[in-house]
Design a protein around this motif. Structure first.
Motif, PDB file in Angstrom:
ATOM      1  N   PRO A  86       7.781 104.815  -6.811  1.00  0.00           N
ATOM      2  CA  PRO A  86       6.927 105.136  -6.158  1.00  0.00           C
ATOM      3  C   PRO A  86       6.477 104.035  -5.043  1.00  0.00           C
ATOM      4  N   ASP A  87       7.012 102.820  -5.190  1.00  0.00           N
ATOM      5  CA  ASP A  87       6.740 101.809  -4.458  1.00  0.00           C
ATOM      6  C   ASP A  87       7.921 101.735  -3.345  1.00  0.00           C
ATOM      7  N   PHE A  88       8.692 102.583  -3.442  1.00  0.00           N
ATOM      8  CA  PHE A  88       9.790 102.507  -2.441  1.00  0.00           C
ATOM      9  C   PHE A  88       8.902 102.739  -1.045  1.00  0.00           C
ATOM     10  N   PRO A  89       9.401 102.353   0.210  1.00  0.00           N
ATOM     11  CA  PRO A  89      10.457 101.128   0.467  1.00  0.00           C
ATOM     12  C   PRO A  89      10.009  99.677   0.204  1.00  0.00           C
ATOM     13  N   VAL A  90       8.689  99.355  -0.326  1.00  0.00           N
ATOM     14  CA  VAL A  90       8.345  98.185  -0.421  1.00  0.00           C
ATOM     15  C   VAL A  90       9.259  97.363  -1.296  1.00  0.00           C
ATOM     16  N   VAL A  97      -7.364 119.940 -21.000  1.00  0.00           N
ATOM     17  CA  VAL A  97      -6.426 118.860 -21.079  1.00  0.00           C
ATOM     18  C   VAL A  97      -6.815 117.468 -20.880  1.00  0.00           C
ATOM     19  N   PRO A  98      -7.598 117.008 -21.795  1.00  0.00           N
ATOM     20  CA  PRO A  98      -8.344 115.536 -21.702  1.00  0.00           C
ATOM     21  C   PRO A  98      -7.204 114.450 -20.946  1.00  0.00           C
ATOM     22  N   GLU A  99      -6.187 114.529 -21.383  1.00  0.00           N
ATOM     23  CA  GLU A  99      -5.107 113.496 -21.203  1.00  0.00           C
ATOM     24  C   GLU A  99      -4.764 113.630 -19.590  1.00  0.00           C
ATOM     25  N   LEU A 100      -5.093 114.700 -18.972  1.00  0.00           N
ATOM     26  CA  LEU A 100      -4.649 114.927 -17.492  1.00  0.00           C
ATOM     27  C   LEU A 100      -5.424 113.548 -16.810  1.00  0.00           C
ATOM     28  N   GLY A 101      -6.472 113.150 -17.175  1.00  0.00           N
ATOM     29  CA  GLY A 101      -7.143 112.182 -16.560  1.00  0.00           C
ATOM     30  C   GLY A 101      -7.830 112.408 -15.231  1.00  0.00           C
ATOM     31  N   ARG A 102      -6.932 112.471 -14.214  1.00  0.00           N
ATOM     32  CA  ARG A 102      -7.329 113.026 -12.994  1.00  0.00           C
ATOM     33  C   ARG A 102      -6.796 114.371 -12.640  1.00  0.00           C
ATOM     34  N   TYR A 103      -7.659 115.418 -12.154  1.00  0.00           N
ATOM     35  CA  TYR A 103      -6.964 116.577 -11.411  1.00  0.00           C
ATOM     36  C   TYR A 103      -6.679 116.417  -9.996  1.00  0.00           C
ATOM     37  N   ILE A 104      -5.415 116.266  -9.648  1.00  0.00           N
ATOM     38  CA  ILE A 104      -5.138 116.258  -8.055  1.00  0.00           C
ATOM     39  C   ILE A 104      -5.214 117.594  -7.599  1.00  0.00           C
ATOM     40  N   PRO A 118      -5.866 105.845  -3.788  1.00  0.00           N
ATOM     41  CA  PRO A 118      -4.507 106.278  -3.302  1.00  0.00           C
ATOM     42  C   PRO A 118      -3.904 107.109  -4.245  1.00  0.00           C
ATOM     43  N   VAL A 119      -3.141 108.320  -3.579  1.00  0.00           N
ATOM     44  CA  VAL A 119      -2.305 108.867  -4.550  1.00  0.00           C
ATOM     45  C   VAL A 119      -1.098 109.038  -3.600  1.00  0.00           C
ATOM     46  N   ARG A 120       0.242 108.571  -4.462  1.00  0.00           N
ATOM     47  CA  ARG A 120       1.473 108.270  -3.886  1.00  0.00           C
ATOM     48  C   ARG A 120       1.971 109.898  -3.765  1.00  0.00           C
ATOM     49  N   VAL A 121       2.627 110.361  -2.741  1.00  0.00           N
ATOM     50  CA  VAL A 121       3.376 111.594  -2.403  1.00  0.00           C
ATOM     51  C   VAL A 121       4.541 111.340  -2.103  1.00  0.00           C
ATOM     52  N   ALA A 168       1.969 124.575  -8.197  1.00  0.00           N
ATOM     53  CA  ALA A 168       1.877 123.463  -9.204  1.00  0.00           C
ATOM     54  C   ALA A 168       2.298 122.094  -8.580  1.00  0.00           C
ATOM     55  N   LEU A 169       1.442 121.026  -8.858  1.00  0.00           N
ATOM     56  CA  LEU A 169       1.999 119.867  -8.434  1.00  0.00           C
ATOM     57  C   LEU A 169       2.549 118.953  -9.708  1.00  0.00           C
ATOM     58  N   LEU A 170       3.366 118.225  -9.720  1.00  0.00           N
ATOM     59  CA  LEU A 170       4.061 117.712 -10.747  1.00  0.00           C
ATOM     60  C   LEU A 170       4.289 116.053 -10.327  1.00  0.00           C
ATOM     61  N   GLY A 171       4.272 115.154 -11.406  1.00  0.00           N
ATOM     62  CA  GLY A 171       4.228 113.664 -11.308  1.00  0.00           C
ATOM     63  C   GLY A 171       4.686 113.146 -12.568  1.00  0.00           C
ATOM     64  N   LEU A 172       4.102 111.627 -12.232  1.00  0.00           N
ATOM     65  CA  LEU A 172       4.265 110.817 -13.389  1.00  0.00           C
ATOM     66  C   LEU A 172       3.136 110.675 -14.203  1.00  0.00           C
ATOM     67  N   HIS A 173       3.529 110.700 -15.390  1.00  0.00           N
ATOM     68  CA  HIS A 173       2.408 110.492 -16.492  1.00  0.00           C
ATOM     69  C   HIS A 173       1.663 109.445 -16.293  1.00  0.00           C
ATOM     70  N   GLY A 174       0.212 109.387 -16.286  1.00  0.00           N
ATOM     71  CA  GLY A 174      -0.606 108.429 -16.330  1.00  0.00           C
ATOM     72  C   GLY A 174      -0.757 107.713 -14.886  1.00  0.00           C
ATOM     73  N   ARG A 175      -0.285 108.347 -13.863  1.00  0.00           N
ATOM     74  CA  ARG A 175      -0.181 107.629 -12.465  1.00  0.00           C
ATOM     75  C   ARG A 175      -0.381 108.589 -11.580  1.00  0.00           C
ATOM     76  N   ASP A 176      -1.258 108.427 -10.440  1.00  0.00           N
ATOM     77  CA  ASP A 176      -1.557 109.154  -9.312  1.00  0.00           C
ATOM     78  C   ASP A 176      -0.476 109.392  -8.603  1.00  0.00           C
ATOM     79  N   VAL A 177       0.804 109.893  -8.819  1.00  0.00           N
ATOM     80  CA  VAL A 177       2.107 109.881  -8.352  1.00  0.00           C
ATOM     81  C   VAL A 177       2.516 111.371  -8.199  1.00  0.00           C
ATOM     82  N   LEU A 178       3.002 112.007  -7.049  1.00  0.00           N
ATOM     83  CA  LEU A 178       3.432 113.218  -7.083  1.00  0.00           C
ATOM     84  C   LEU A 178       4.846 113.320  -6.726  1.00  0.00           C
ATOM     85  N   THR A 179       5.742 113.983  -7.778  1.00  0.00           N
ATOM     86  CA  THR A 179       7.152 113.806  -7.393  1.00  0.00           C
ATOM     87  C   THR A 179       7.692 115.277  -7.287  1.00  0.00           C
ATOM     88  N   GLY A 180       7.102 116.325  -7.541  1.00  0.00           N
ATOM     89  CA  GLY A 180       7.516 117.818  -7.573  1.00  0.00           C
ATOM     90  C   GLY A 180       6.665 118.711  -7.429  1.00  0.00           C
TER      91      GLY A 180
END
Length: 671
Positions: free
Chosen positions: A205-209, A104-111, A3-6, A28-40
């Motif tokens: 990112p777990d909103f609205p749970v 940029v190896p710290e990117l981990g996964r390129y979305i 999953p990728v949270r958007v 460009a897509l921006l988000g939380l470091h270390g997680r597949d979460v897009l916030t911008g």
């Protein structure tokens, strides 16, 4: 499908800026470091585009850097549009992903979502409908076969929709990615309360749970306001889209004004908001979606305070958020228990119940890569998980044998099972929400690109294996990627042991052990070794002595997962060793062990369970941590081979670079 949270406002922005325009467009897509979460999302409005090509501008790169420097938001990838009939990355896209991941190896996964103007084909699981188009999600990452693409399943976080449902106006300039109490999420302004104080909603990112937090300003002078933090009453019986509206409507019910103030004050003390009170009055809220030169700027919300920039040590999770001291009502608490949320929440809270101020709740989303799950590794893994670490990768190809039961954490039911898998089952009983990855492989069985990806995706690497070749590779790769690493080793009969830790800029494992061993060898105190490199023979020992060394290693590991200047006490544990290069800790569990009597023999009250932290140093010619122009890229070496072959290759590469520098050739590769 991963999953990728958007957040929904990101989807809306992509639809307006890319979906309305013919291909190709991008941003460009921006988000939380270390997680597949897009916030911008940042639209590259003036990029060089044709019907079949998109090339980003230098402005976009500068804007990404500006936003990363201002807070915890990080670059996650590029979204761009394709012509009709091509809802997937092209070969050129694939090459660009590889270049970015290598740089940029710290990117981990390129979305890497692709937008196409196809409104007729049914949506697949990896697709979302956006304005006048569809958005197909892909992720690129390093594997043993090189850069591989995989489909990602988008999970929409309906924050903007919930606010509109609650009758609150929305602007794309409002959302701000920030950190509250060690937890990363999105903050948006709410209408002021009756007294005129500003209010904000903080959602993870777990909103609205999970329930969002309500942040309210308090303070008489208005120049240095304090934010009081409380959790909204969250009723899971209410439909998700209406849940926020009902929570805001009922926020004042269930407690009078005095109780509300007391609960909010208690929550504020437990959940400080980073940098909310700034000297010199209220700064303006920077727009998270600025426009390139000559493009109109989006509207800014009025007078919104912003947290100052500050480093974020590790990715954080909403599970790590501390809860207010009082619940709004017993009725809702009983409801959440019935649906299975309360028990999990209580278990998570229990992990930090007795460590307040000592460990950070941010550990809940820290990722530890642990290689070797034997007598040391199995106990070390359990200590880390019970301390709150929420994600761990266990690597071990061996199976549990009857002889292991007397000196490890395994039981009779584990005999015959893989050690990593058996440990994972035990850890899941401690924390049901723990994320565990099991690799039943030897270190030599995976290539360096794969290990680089694994290490880049973690915040700490731990080598608890007696395989010297594996430690050598992990040392080189962790130092190259810039991740702290920990190496644990036992001496003969577990009468002594060592713990080596490395951080960017410190001596590496090879220098820390080799330099000290050489000095001790000159004094005639070098103990019996194996592997030809000073490593001690691994032999059986008492469980108590094994756990003594492992407990010390666990404390050092927890310290490496916290910032040195952080609020938690554990963060200062390594302040002196890091400053003075005391990165090798030697332990003696028995009296008269090794050279300890010569060093501590005249000190009163000494007997057993001693430690010495000698000063270490970096060798200038070390290919791992030495002169930057002479360091080697671990990916240049073969994944397998004997220690002699690895040493020979490194020596040849070093001599070649030395000749190049002597001849006036440029230095080594710059990173």
């Amino acid at each position: 499908m991963l999953p990728v949270r958007v957040f929904d406002y990101v989807i809306d922005q992509v639809g307006r800026d890319i979906g309305r325009t013919r291909p190709e467009q991008g941003g460009a897509l921006l988000g939380l470091h270390g997680r597949d979460v897009l916030t911008g999302f940042v639209h590259d409005a003036h990029a060089q585009v044709t019907r079949v090509e998109y090339s980003n501008t230098a402005w976009l790169l500068d804007e990404i850097g500006r936003q990363e420097a201002a807070g915890p938001i990080r670059f996650k990838g590029i979204v761009h549009s394709h012509p009709l009939g091509m809802p997937h990355p092209s070969r050129q896209d694939h090459r660009e992903y590889g270049r970015t991941l290598e740089a940029v190896p710290e990117l981990g996964r390129y979305i890497a979502p692709i937008v196409t103007h196809d409104l007729t084909t049914p949506l697949d699981r990896h697709e979302l409908a956006v304005e006048n188009a569809r958005m197909s999600f892909f992720g690129a990452m390093w594997t043993a076969r090189g850069v591989q693409l995989q489909r990602l399943r988008p999970v929409v976080v309906p924050l903007a929709g919930a606010l509109r449902e609650a009758g609150i106006s929305w602007s794309d300039a409002y959302p701000l990615t920030c950190v509250v109490g060690g937890v990363a999420g999105v903050r948006v302004p709410l209408p002021r309360n009756r007294s005129g104080a500003r209010r904000y909603l903080f959602a993870t990112p777990d909103f609205p749970v999970t329930a969002p937090l309500l942040l309210e300003e308090a303070g008489a002078d208005g120049h240095h306001p304090e934010l009081l933090v409380s959790e909204l009453p969250w009723d899971h019986r209410v439909p998700e889209r209406e849940r926020l509206r009902e929570a805001l409507r009922n926020a004042g019910r269930g407690m009078d004004a005095g109780a509300a103030a007391a609960a909010a004050a208690t929550a504020a003390a437990a959940n400080p908001v980073r940098g909310e009170a700034l000297p010199g009055g209220q700064p303006e809220h920077p727009s998270p979606h600025p426009s390139p030169p000559s493009a109109p700027s989006p509207p800014s919300p009025p007078s919104l305070p912003v947290p100052p920039p500050g480093p974020v040590l590790s990715p954080v999770s909403p599970d790590a958020a501390a809860r207010p001291a009082e619940r709004p009502s017993g009725r809702i608490r009983r409801l959440t228990m019935r649906v299975g949320i309360g028990r999990t929440r209580a278990a998570r809270a229990g992990l930090f119940a007795r460590t307040g101020g000592l460990l950070s709740p941010a550990l809940a989303d820290s990722h530890v890569l642990l290689v070797g799950v034997g007598s040391v590794g199995s106990y070390l893994a359990e200590v880390l998980v019970r301390s709150g670490v929420g994600r761990i990768t266990l690597v071990d190809p061996d199976r549990v044998e009857p002889a292991n039961l007397g000196r490890s954490m395994f039981g009779t039911r584990d005999i015959g099972r893989n050690k990593a898998k058996a440990t994972a089952r035990r850890l899941k009983r401690v924390n049901r929400r723990l994320k565990v990855t099991v690799l039943k492989r030897e270190v030599a069985a995976l290539d360096n690109h794969t290990w680089q990806q694994r290490i880049s995706d973690s915040q700490l690497v731990i080598a608890a294996t007696d395989d010297n070749h594996a430690q050598q590779r992990l040392n080189h790769l962790a130092y190259f990627v810039g991740r702290p690493a920990l190496f644990v080793g036992l001496y003969e009969g577990a009468s002594g042991g060592e713990v080596v830790f490395t951080t960017p800029g410190s001596p590496c494992w090879s220098c820390a052990t080799g330099g000290v061993r050489e000095s001790l060898g000159e004094l005639g105190h070098q103990p019996r070794t194996d592997y030809g490199t000073g490593r001690m023979y691994a032999v059986p020992g008492l469980l108590t002595d094994i756990h003594h060394l492992t407990a010390a290693a666990a404390k050092i590991a927890l310290a490496l997962l916290h910032p040195v200047g952080g609020r938690e006490r554990i963060g200062g544990f390594l302040a002196t060793p890091l400053h003075k290069d005391l990165s090798l800790a030697l332990f003696a569990m028995e009296p008269d062990h090794w050279f300890f009597p010569r060093v501590l023999g005249e000190v009163p009250g000494q007997y057993a369970f001693q430690s010495i932290w000698p000063r270490t140093r970096r060798r200038p010619d070390c290919p791992v941590c030495g002169d930057p122009t002479l360091r080697s890229d671990p990916r240049e070496h073969a994944a397998a081979g004997t220690d002699a072959e690895i040493t020979r290759r490194q020596k040849e590469a070093y001599e070649q670079r030395q000749r190049g520098r002597t001849d006036g050739a440029p230095g080594g590769r710059h990173r």
